[in-house]
Design a protein around this motif. Structure first.
Motif, PDB file in Angstrom:
ATOM      1  N   TYR A  33      80.739   0.037 -69.928  1.00  0.00           N
ATOM      2  CA  TYR A  33      82.051  -0.565 -69.658  1.00  0.00           C
ATOM      3  C   TYR A  33      82.058  -2.022 -70.096  1.00  0.00           C
ATOM      4  CZ  TYR A  33      82.738   3.562 -66.827  1.00  0.00           C
ATOM      5  OH  TYR A  33      82.838   4.852 -66.413  1.00  0.00           O
ATOM      6  N   GLU A  37      87.329  -3.954 -69.213  1.00  0.00           N
ATOM      7  CA  GLU A  37      87.569  -2.653 -68.587  1.00  0.00           C
ATOM      8  C   GLU A  37      87.238  -2.697 -67.099  1.00  0.00           C
ATOM      9  OE1 GLU A  37      86.707   0.282 -72.413  1.00  0.00           O
ATOM     10  OE2 GLU A  37      85.039  -0.297 -71.116  1.00  0.00           O
ATOM     11  N   LEU A  73      90.261   3.894 -70.867  1.00  0.00           N
ATOM     12  CA  LEU A  73      89.774   4.203 -69.518  1.00  0.00           C
ATOM     13  C   LEU A  73      90.173   5.609 -69.086  1.00  0.00           C
ATOM     14  CD1 LEU A  73      90.208   0.764 -67.739  1.00  0.00           C
ATOM     15  CD2 LEU A  73      88.100   1.840 -68.556  1.00  0.00           C
ATOM     16  N   LYS A  76      87.688   7.850 -70.671  1.00  0.00           N
ATOM     17  CA  LYS A  76      86.415   7.786 -69.938  1.00  0.00           C
ATOM     18  C   LYS A  76      86.513   8.455 -68.570  1.00  0.00           C
ATOM     19  CE  LYS A  76      84.589   3.604 -72.112  1.00  0.00           C
ATOM     20  NZ  LYS A  76      84.000   2.272 -71.923  1.00  0.00           N
TER      21      LYS A  76
END
Length: 157
Positions: A33, A37, A73, A76
């Motif tokens: 990250y 983020e 994000l 992810k």
């Protein structure tokens, strides 16, 4: 260097030292990250109904940049988007279970860093803390007004 310059240089040096000290632990604990983020995850974790507009205002970024980070994000699996039944126009973000885990790791690191720095804060009086907070609020307000002038200037063109 006058006192005003000393204060500004001092703030910058403090932030640089904190960043340097915290960086290696953050990189290991939050591997995969980017700092932006993690800050995004932190904001969403602390603020209900986070949306692109609020995030853009908070981070002084464009809505396009916020959309780009939010897409990454979501890929992810740490945030998800949703809409409210009474407002189908606005898109909001919340943390997923994985996002709450990242948020918890980040918060634990912050507590660890606060514990490390507690010795300094224990030597400062309540009045001194209030004076520092007051100064930061006044300075932030001034900078907000300057930012608003720039935003207004861009909108008029």
């Amino acid at each position: 260097m006058n006192k005003q310059e000393q204060v500004l240089v001092g703030f910058r040096e403090l932030m640089d030292k904190m960043t340097w000290l915290n960086k290696s632990k953050m990189e290991v604990a939050l591997k995969g990250y980017k700092p932006s983020e993690v800050h995004f995850i932190e904001y969403i974790g602390r603020n209900a109904d986070a949306n692109v507009t609020r995030l853009a205002e908070s981070f002084y970024m464009t809505r396009g940049a916020i959309s780009k980070i939010s897409r990454k994000l979501m890929e992810k699996g740490v945030i998800e988007s949703y809409q409210k039944p009474d407002n189908k126009k606005e898109i909001y973000f919340r943390l997923t279970e994985k996002g709450r885990e990242v948020y918890a790791v980040h918060e634990a690191l912050h507590r660890e860093f606060q514990e490390r720095d507690k010795a300094v804060f224990e030597t400062i009086t309540e009045e001194q803390l209030n004076d520092m907070l007051s100064f930061m609020e006044r300075y932030a307000g001034h900078l907000d007004a300057e930012i608003e002038k720039l935003d207004t200037g861009h909108k008029e063109k």
